[in-house]
Write a protein that holds these residues in place. Structure first.
Motif, PDB file in Angstrom:
ATOM      1  N   ASP A 164       0.827  -1.205   0.000  1.00 22.56           N
ATOM      2  CA  ASP A 164       0.000   0.000   0.000  1.00 22.56           C
ATOM      3  C   ASP A 164       0.861   1.255   0.000  1.00 22.56           C
ATOM      4  O   ASP A 164       0.423   2.327   0.431  1.00 22.56           O
ATOM      5  N   LEU A 165       2.090   1.123  -0.458  1.00 22.34           N
ATOM      6  CA  LEU A 165       2.978   2.278  -0.559  1.00 22.34           C
ATOM      7  C   LEU A 165       2.474   3.243  -1.627  1.00 22.34           C
ATOM      8  O   LEU A 165       1.722   2.862  -2.525  1.00 22.34           O
ATOM      9  N   LYS A 166       2.913   4.486  -1.525  1.00 22.48           N
ATOM     10  CA  LYS A 166       2.503   5.516  -2.464  1.00 22.48           C
ATOM     11  C   LYS A 166       3.700   6.015  -3.282  1.00 22.48           C
ATOM     12  O   LYS A 166       4.821   6.093  -2.762  1.00 22.48           O
ATOM     13  N   ILE A 167       3.449   6.328  -4.522  1.00 21.98           N
ATOM     14  CA  ILE A 167       4.474   6.978  -5.345  1.00 21.98           C
ATOM     15  C   ILE A 167       4.530   8.434  -4.938  1.00 21.98           C
ATOM     16  O   ILE A 167       3.527   9.155  -5.000  1.00 21.98           O
ATOM     17  N   CYS A 168       5.702   8.898  -4.507  1.00 17.63           N
ATOM     18  CA  CYS A 168       5.846  10.283  -4.061  1.00 17.63           C
ATOM     19  C   CYS A 168       6.723  11.108  -4.996  1.00 17.63           C
ATOM     20  O   CYS A 168       6.814  12.325  -4.841  1.00 17.63           O
ATOM     21  N   ASP A 169       7.347  10.454  -5.955  1.00 20.06           N
ATOM     22  CA  ASP A 169       8.200  11.176  -6.905  1.00 20.06           C
ATOM     23  C   ASP A 169       8.537  10.245  -8.058  1.00 20.06           C
ATOM     24  O   ASP A 169       8.342   9.022  -7.960  1.00 20.06           O
ATOM     25  N   GLU A 170       9.032  10.800  -9.142  1.00 18.92           N
ATOM     26  CA  GLU A 170       9.507  10.007 -10.275  1.00 18.92           C
ATOM     27  C   GLU A 170      10.828  10.576 -10.761  1.00 18.92           C
ATOM     28  O   GLU A 170      11.110  11.768 -10.598  1.00 18.92           O
ATOM     29  N   ILE A 171      11.639   9.709 -11.340  1.00 17.27           N
ATOM     30  CA  ILE A 171      12.936  10.089 -11.910  1.00 17.27           C
ATOM     31  C   ILE A 171      13.012   9.463 -13.294  1.00 17.27           C
ATOM     32  O   ILE A 171      12.772   8.260 -13.446  1.00 17.27           O
ATOM     33  N   ILE A 172      13.306  10.258 -14.295  1.00 15.22           N
ATOM     34  CA  ILE A 172      13.478   9.729 -15.647  1.00 15.22           C
ATOM     35  C   ILE A 172      14.945   9.870 -16.023  1.00 15.22           C
ATOM     36  O   ILE A 172      15.492  10.974 -16.047  1.00 15.22           O
TER      37      ILE A 172
ATOM     38  N   ASN B 239      27.858   5.352 -25.354  1.00 14.30           N
ATOM     39  CA  ASN B 239      26.574   5.408 -26.076  1.00 14.30           C
ATOM     40  C   ASN B 239      26.494   4.376 -27.198  1.00 14.30           C
ATOM     41  O   ASN B 239      26.321   4.722 -28.367  1.00 14.30           O
ATOM     42  N   ILE B 240      26.568   3.113 -26.838  1.00 16.76           N
ATOM     43  CA  ILE B 240      26.579   2.052 -27.849  1.00 16.76           C
ATOM     44  C   ILE B 240      25.185   1.449 -28.065  1.00 16.76           C
ATOM     45  O   ILE B 240      25.027   0.498 -28.816  1.00 16.76           O
ATOM     46  N   GLN B 241      24.155   2.008 -27.411  1.00 17.49           N
ATOM     47  CA  GLN B 241      22.802   1.486 -27.560  1.00 17.49           C
ATOM     48  C   GLN B 241      22.294   1.718 -28.988  1.00 17.49           C
ATOM     49  O   GLN B 241      22.685   2.678 -29.655  1.00 17.49           O
ATOM     50  N   ASP B 242      21.414   0.832 -29.431  1.00 16.03           N
ATOM     51  CA  ASP B 242      20.890   0.908 -30.791  1.00 16.03           C
ATOM     52  C   ASP B 242      19.929   2.077 -30.986  1.00 16.03           C
ATOM     53  O   ASP B 242      19.834   2.630 -32.080  1.00 16.03           O
ATOM     54  N   VAL B 243      19.188   2.440 -29.938  1.00 15.30           N
ATOM     55  CA  VAL B 243      18.215   3.532 -30.014  1.00 15.30           C
ATOM     56  C   VAL B 243      18.684   4.652 -29.103  1.00 15.30           C
ATOM     57  O   VAL B 243      18.929   4.431 -27.916  1.00 15.30           O
ATOM     58  N   SER B 244      18.791   5.848 -29.652  1.00 13.07           N
ATOM     59  CA  SER B 244      19.392   6.953 -28.903  1.00 13.07           C
ATOM     60  C   SER B 244      18.499   7.474 -27.782  1.00 13.07           C
ATOM     61  O   SER B 244      18.993   7.901 -26.736  1.00 13.07           O
ATOM     62  N   ASN B 245      17.182   7.453 -27.981  1.00 13.52           N
ATOM     63  CA  ASN B 245      16.284   8.011 -26.956  1.00 13.52           C
ATOM     64  C   ASN B 245      15.801   6.950 -25.978  1.00 13.52           C
ATOM     65  O   ASN B 245      14.607   6.772 -25.729  1.00 13.52           O
ATOM     66  N   ASN B 246      16.743   6.229 -25.403  1.00 19.65           N
ATOM     67  CA  ASN B 246      16.448   5.174 -24.444  1.00 19.65           C
ATOM     68  C   ASN B 246      16.389   5.777 -23.037  1.00 19.65           C
ATOM     69  O   ASN B 246      17.372   6.338 -22.551  1.00 19.65           O
ATOM     70  N   GLU B 247      15.224   5.685 -22.405  1.00 18.36           N
ATOM     71  CA  GLU B 247      15.053   6.240 -21.073  1.00 18.36           C
ATOM     72  C   GLU B 247      14.339   5.230 -20.176  1.00 18.36           C
ATOM     73  O   GLU B 247      13.512   4.454 -20.643  1.00 18.36           O
ATOM     74  N   THR B 248      14.667   5.273 -18.893  1.00 16.01           N
ATOM     75  CA  THR B 248      13.951   4.469 -17.913  1.00 16.01           C
ATOM     76  C   THR B 248      13.325   5.399 -16.882  1.00 16.01           C
ATOM     77  O   THR B 248      13.950   6.356 -16.426  1.00 16.01           O
ATOM     78  N   ARG B 249      12.093   5.092 -16.551  1.00 16.21           N
ATOM     79  CA  ARG B 249      11.367   5.850 -15.529  1.00 16.21           C
ATOM     80  C   ARG B 249      11.428   5.068 -14.221  1.00 16.21           C
ATOM     81  O   ARG B 249      11.106   3.875 -14.178  1.00 16.21           O
ATOM     82  N   PHE B 250      11.866   5.735 -13.184  1.00 16.13           N
ATOM     83  CA  PHE B 250      11.920   5.160 -11.849  1.00 16.13           C
ATOM     84  C   PHE B 250      10.905   5.885 -10.972  1.00 16.13           C
ATOM     85  O   PHE B 250      10.651   7.072 -11.168  1.00 16.13           O
ATOM     86  N   VAL B 251      10.341   5.173 -10.008  1.00 15.54           N
ATOM     87  CA  VAL B 251       9.450   5.825  -9.048  1.00 15.54           C
ATOM     88  C   VAL B 251      10.064   5.754  -7.664  1.00 15.54           C
ATOM     89  O   VAL B 251      10.753   4.791  -7.310  1.00 15.54           O
ATOM     90  N   VAL B 252       9.808   6.812  -6.905  1.00 18.77           N
ATOM     91  CA  VAL B 252      10.228   6.872  -5.508  1.00 18.77           C
ATOM     92  C   VAL B 252       8.989   6.579  -4.671  1.00 18.77           C
ATOM     93  O   VAL B 252       7.956   7.233  -4.836  1.00 18.77           O
ATOM     94  N   VAL B 253       9.065   5.569  -3.827  1.00 20.43           N
ATOM     95  CA  VAL B 253       7.905   5.159  -3.036  1.00 20.43           C
ATOM     96  C   VAL B 253       8.113   5.486  -1.571  1.00 20.43           C
ATOM     97  O   VAL B 253       9.236   5.474  -1.054  1.00 20.43           O
ATOM     98  N   SER B 254       7.010   5.794  -0.909  1.00 16.84           N
ATOM     99  CA  SER B 254       7.027   6.115   0.505  1.00 16.84           C
ATOM    100  C   SER B 254       5.687   5.702   1.094  1.00 16.84           C
ATOM    101  O   SER B 254       4.832   5.156   0.395  1.00 16.84           O
ATOM    102  N   ASN B 255       5.495   5.972   2.369  1.00 19.63           N
ATOM    103  CA  ASN B 255       4.205   5.678   2.988  1.00 19.63           C
ATOM    104  C   ASN B 255       3.192   6.777   2.727  1.00 19.63           C
ATOM    105  O   ASN B 255       1.995   6.598   2.979  1.00 19.63           O
ATOM    106  N   GLU B 256       3.643   7.909   2.224  1.00 19.31           N
ATOM    107  CA  GLU B 256       2.760   9.025   1.862  1.00 19.31           C
ATOM    108  C   GLU B 256       3.188   9.560   0.509  1.00 19.31           C
ATOM    109  O   GLU B 256       4.382   9.535   0.174  1.00 19.31           O
ATOM    110  N   ASP B 257       2.216  10.039  -0.262  1.00 22.75           N
ATOM    111  CA  ASP B 257       2.605  10.648  -1.533  1.00 22.75           C
ATOM    112  C   ASP B 257       2.954  12.114  -1.327  1.00 22.75           C
ATOM    113  O   ASP B 257       3.109  12.577  -0.190  1.00 22.75           O
ATOM    114  N   HIS B 258       3.088  12.864  -2.402  1.00 25.27           N
ATOM    115  CA  HIS B 258       3.587  14.238  -2.355  1.00 25.27           C
ATOM    116  C   HIS B 258       2.429  15.226  -2.263  1.00 25.27           C
ATOM    117  O   HIS B 258       1.366  15.011  -2.837  1.00 25.27           O
TER     118      HIS B 258
END
Length: 269
Positions: free
Chosen positions: A70-78, A159-178
């Motif tokens: 039941d954690l909440k997403i309180c932030d995101e990082i791309i 930068n040897i990846q095949d696709v240049s616009n490769n991004e990962t989205r991470f979420v920061v979780v907590s017991n309360e959101d923002h």
């Protein structure tokens, strides 16, 4: 202050993402362990991957949000994912025969691997791949700058990846959101009533009529039967805004289950 947990080991892309918000970090070996560390109070927050622009959603993270925590997403990082060919110092390209990395990194660099006739080998993480080639001048690893620095290795080609616009989205979780910032996003998960034609359309229509943009829609098996799904939506706005509160009230009346995963600031590059 308690540390922030992240999906380790040190030197992974999740470590790199977590480093943008704190230096007080502790690594855990699995996504469930990261989330558990926040639930049981060992850590104030945790950082886990949730989707990649090439590979898509991280299904384990989504499933844990719905079925266990039941954690909440309180932030995101791309984070831009820039894969590098990491080697022991002074190793030349023509000395390399084998390349090690996580399966996703190998897949995202397949063109480069084929072009150089490298033999690919799986590792449990990009950081472990870098660590595994220490002292082996005929092998390279695909990893990030942090892993190269951590193990005192050298980046031979960037930068040897095949696709240049490769991004990962991470979420920061907590017991309360923002709290609302005026530039926010909300994530929800819901299930539909069985045998109800047009049910998903009715949900999407609520957002359409309210002129609220969706930023993501994803479905995952509910684990309760074939053809039974959980839907995930991300959309602009904070759950405490009057407009969004009304939308969520309507969605709740139209769905079998509704879980608000959190409201949080939209990531700014």
């Amino acid at each position: 202050m308690k540390p922030i947990s992240f999906l380790g080991p040190k030197g992974t892309y999740t470590h790199e993402a977590a480093s943008t918000i704190s230096d007080n970090l502790i690594s855990y070996c699995t996504i469930p362990a990261v989330l558990d560390s926040v639930t049981n109070g060992e850590c104030d927050k945790g950082v886990v991957p949730i989707e990649n622009s090439i590979e898509g959603a991280v299904s384990q993270t989504l499933d844990l949000f719905v079925h266990k925590h039941d954690l909440k997403i309180c932030d995101e990082i791309i984070l831009p994912i820039n894969h590098n060919l990491v080697v022991n110092k002074e190793v030349k390209l023509d000395e390399i025969k084998d390349v090690y990395s996580h399966s996703q990194a190998l897949g995202q660099c397949q063109g480069f691997i084929n072009e150089n006739n490298f033999q690919p080998h799986f590792a449990i993480s990009t950081a472990n791949a870098v660590k595994s080639i220490i002292g082996n001048n005929s092998s390279a690893a695909i990893g990030n700058k942090k892993a190269a620095e951590l193990y005192d290795m050298e980046i031979l080609i960037s930068n040897i990846q095949d696709v240049s616009n490769n991004e990962t989205r991470f979420v920061v979780v907590s017991n309360e959101d923002h709290e609302p910032t005026g530039n926010d996003k909300t994530s929800i998960a819901f299930s539909l009533y069985e045998d109800n034609p047009g049910a998903l359309y009715k949900i999407l229509e609520i957002f359409y009529k309210a002129h609220v943009n969706l930023t993501k829609i994803e479905s995952r098996p509910s684990k309760e039967g074939l053809g039974d799904y959980i839907f995930f939506l991300d959309f602009y706005g904070h759950r405490k805004e009057e407009k969004i509160h009304e939308i969520l009230s309507q969605v709740e009346k139209t769905t079998a289950t509704l879980k608000i995963l959190g409201s949080y600031p939209i990531f700014s590059y």
